[in-house]
Scaffold this active site. Structure first.
Site, PDB file in Angstrom:
ATOM      1  CG  HIS A  59      -1.635   1.250   1.628  1.00 27.40           C
ATOM      2  ND1 HIS A  59      -3.097   1.348   1.447  1.00 27.40           N
ATOM      3  CD2 HIS A  59      -1.503   2.343   1.910  1.00 27.40           C
ATOM      4  CE1 HIS A  59      -3.481   2.483   1.706  1.00 27.40           C
ATOM      5  NE2 HIS A  59      -2.663   3.229   2.156  1.00 27.40           N
ATOM      6  CD  GLU A  60       1.980   3.300   3.793  1.00 29.13           C
ATOM      7  OE1 GLU A  60       2.288   4.405   3.131  1.00 29.13           O
ATOM      8  OE2 GLU A  60       1.011   3.021   4.173  1.00 29.13           O
ATOM      9  CG  HIS A 111       0.225   6.036  -0.625  1.00 29.46           C
ATOM     10  ND1 HIS A 111      -0.914   6.677  -1.425  1.00 29.46           N
ATOM     11  CD2 HIS A 111      -0.096   5.467   0.510  1.00 29.46           C
ATOM     12  CE1 HIS A 111      -1.972   6.060  -0.405  1.00 29.46           C
ATOM     13  NE2 HIS A 111      -1.579   5.326   0.658  1.00 29.46           N
ATOM     14  CE1 TYR A 170      -3.453   9.762   1.030  1.00 24.94           C
ATOM     15  CE2 TYR A 170      -3.286  11.221   3.074  1.00 24.94           C
ATOM     16  CZ  TYR A 170      -3.266  10.052   2.308  1.00 24.94           C
ATOM     17  OH  TYR A 170      -3.395   8.727   3.131  1.00 24.94           O
ATOM     18  CD  GLU A 197      -5.145   6.003   1.983  1.00 22.69           C
ATOM     19  OE1 GLU A 197      -5.156   4.614   2.028  1.00 22.69           O
ATOM     20  OE2 GLU A 197      -3.943   6.522   2.084  1.00 22.69           O
ATOM     21  CG  ASP A 205      -8.545  10.098   6.896  1.00 28.32           C
ATOM     22  OD1 ASP A 205      -7.141  10.059   6.866  1.00 28.32           O
ATOM     23  OD2 ASP A 205      -9.174   9.136   6.807  1.00 28.32           O
ATOM     24  CG  HIS A 228      -7.054   6.344   5.524  1.00 24.26           C
ATOM     25  ND1 HIS A 228      -6.564   7.521   5.873  1.00 24.26           N
ATOM     26  CD2 HIS A 228      -5.991   5.626   5.340  1.00 24.26           C
ATOM     27  CE1 HIS A 228      -5.171   7.324   5.321  1.00 24.26           C
ATOM     28  NE2 HIS A 228      -4.895   6.268   5.275  1.00 24.26           N
TER      29      HIS A 228
END
Lengths: 370, 105
Positions: free
Chosen positions: A187-188, A191, A202, A211, A285, A290
């Site tokens: 996932h990271e 990005h 974002y 996301e 957030d 998310h």
């Protein structure tokens, strides 16, 4: 209607002539689409013929370009020009980056579980992107994958800082070290891919799309590593991150059933929606990135399971093509992306293909009409 | 003095919230918090502190400090400025303790 009157001025012979010339593609497809829907019977027939022709020319061009890229990839891989390059750093529980280098590419395991996990899962992510989509690292130019482990004290998070992945060791209460979960590592990294391609901002819906794409490819890396079909996969993000017995939950998110991953008296409830009717408006957030990611997440799950087989092969390729589409802008939302996936499916598998239908129905089922 | 604290974002997307009644804290806790607030020079902080957001999955912190009828609202992004780290980490610890003590709230 004024437009339809204007269109009737275009003679059929003129359209027919255009069909034989390369210039026919200059005719705005929207005009043809309008004719195909609203024109007289002969106009509609002609417009549909031209739209088909243009589509097949586009398909041929795209297929030829993809073949060329794949050939180049094979040659460069055979020559050893495309290789993984990973460097793992240790922040030694300080809040400073990047930390000290503990693993370089080709080094054996160090015995530091988090450093070894990061190295291994970075490799698994690189493999999916390279072997399935022909991508050479995050920037598609072979950049070194850099990750820092043991970041901060009681730091219950993992993030992408614009150039590296950073992993905390958890909070000694509810969260394990964030390298535990292969899909969180992937996932990271994703990005990073998104930043180099669409550059989705974002915040708000573009952020939730960002996301979601990170979750989709996070899950695909796990499925690819485990050789699981869409039907067999668990579709969870962050399984193994909760300290055993400390949290009533299985993971951070579920693409299969958004909103069902955890329900805990201390941590709270998973409040991800799976349909546009439950879209959450919030300033927390970064505007609920998310939370609302649950909607496109579920659309991918629906498309992948309807298509069947291995999710990275067709559904994943469709999503990847849409991500790389120049029409995806930094501020694009769900609808723009949904349309690009349907177009990508038609380009890859044909306008009347089962794959295109599956993608379209999946978006419709989460409340996004394409 | 009351501090309403929120930490949102992060890859887990799980928000940590607490309302901290500073005057009700144990003396040692309160002293440590006041020291951290002094070090952070809280009263001089702008509405938005820290760098503009870069990357993804970073935490976002929001503090609302109510004291003698005055309310100050501060939003802090990561990486935390050096001077604010003690204060934010202290508030995270207090918020976690509150979460443990009052499950379901």
């Amino acid at each position: 209607m004024a437009l339809s009157r204007g269109l009737s001025d275009i003679s059929l012979s003129k359209l027919a002539g255009m069909a034989r010339l390369p210039i026919c593609c200059v005719l705005p497809p929207r005009l043809l689409q309008f004719l195909a829907l609203r024109g007289t019977d002969p106009q509609r027939k002609r417009a549909i013929f031209l739209l088909d022709l243009m589509q097949s020319m586009r398909l041929t061009r795209a297929a030829r370009a993809r073949r060329r890229v794949r050939r180049l990839r094979r040659i460069s891989a055979a020559l050893g020009m495309v290789t993984k390059n990973r460097t793992i750093y240790d922040a030694k529980n300080e809040f400073r980056l990047p930390g000290e280098i503990v693993i370089r590419e080709g080094d054996g395991p160090t015995g530091d579980r988090e450093a070894d996990e990061a190295y291994d899962f970075l490799g698994a992510t690189w493999d999916l992107y390279h072997e399935q989509y022909g991508r050479n690292s995050l920037d598609d130019r072979g950049m070194t994958l850099r990750a820092t482990v043991h970041f901060g004290a009681e730091y219950d998070n993992a993030f992408w800082d614009g150039s590296r992945m950073v992993f905390g060791d958890g909070d000694n209460e509810l969260f394990e070290p964030f390298t535990r979960s292969i899909d969180v590592v992937a996932h990271e990294l994703t990005h990073g891919v998104i930043e180099h391609d669409a550059g989705l901002i974002y915040f708000g819906q573009a952020g939730a799309l960002n996301e979601s794409i990170a979750d989709v490819f996070g899950s695909l890396v796990k499925q690819y590593r485990n050789n699981e079909t869409a039907a067999a996969a668990d579709w969870l993000i962050g399984e193994g991150l909760f300290v055993p017995g400390a949290v009533n939950g299985v993971a951070l998110r579920s693409l299969k059933d958004p909103g069902s991953a955890y329900n805990d008296p201390v941590l709270g409830d998973d409040d991800q929606p799976s349909h546009m009717s439950d879209y959450k408006r919030t300033l927390s957030d970064n505007g609920g990135v998310h939370t609302n990611s649950g909607i496109p997440n579920h659309a991918f799950y629906l498309a992948a399971t309807a298509i069947g087989g291995y999710a990275w092969e067709r559904a994943g390729l469709i999503w990847y093509e849409a991500l790389r589409d120049r029409a995806l802008r930094p501020t694009s939302g769900f609808l723009r992306f949904a349309r690009l996936t349907v177009l990508a499916a038609a380009r890859l598998y044909g306008p009347a293909s089962m794959e295109r239908d599956a993608v379209r129905s999946a978006w419709n089922d989460v409340g996004i009409a394409v | 003095m009351t501090i309403t604290f929120e930490r949102s974002g992060g890859v887990a997307g799980i928000t940590l919230r607490a309302i901290i009644d500073v005057d009700a804290l144990a003396t040692a806790e309160k002293d440590e918090l006041m020291r951290a607030m002094e070090k952070a020079n809280v009263s001089q902080l702008p509405r938005r502190a820290g760098p503009p957001p870069v990357g993804a999955d970073r935490f976002v912190y929001v503090l609302e400090i109510s004291d003698a009828g005055r309310v100050q609202h501060i939003e802090i992004g990561e990486p935390l400025p050096e001077g604010l780290r003690d204060l934010v980490n202290h508030l995270v610890r207090l918020a976690r303790a509150q979460r443990r003590a009052q499950p379901g709230k």
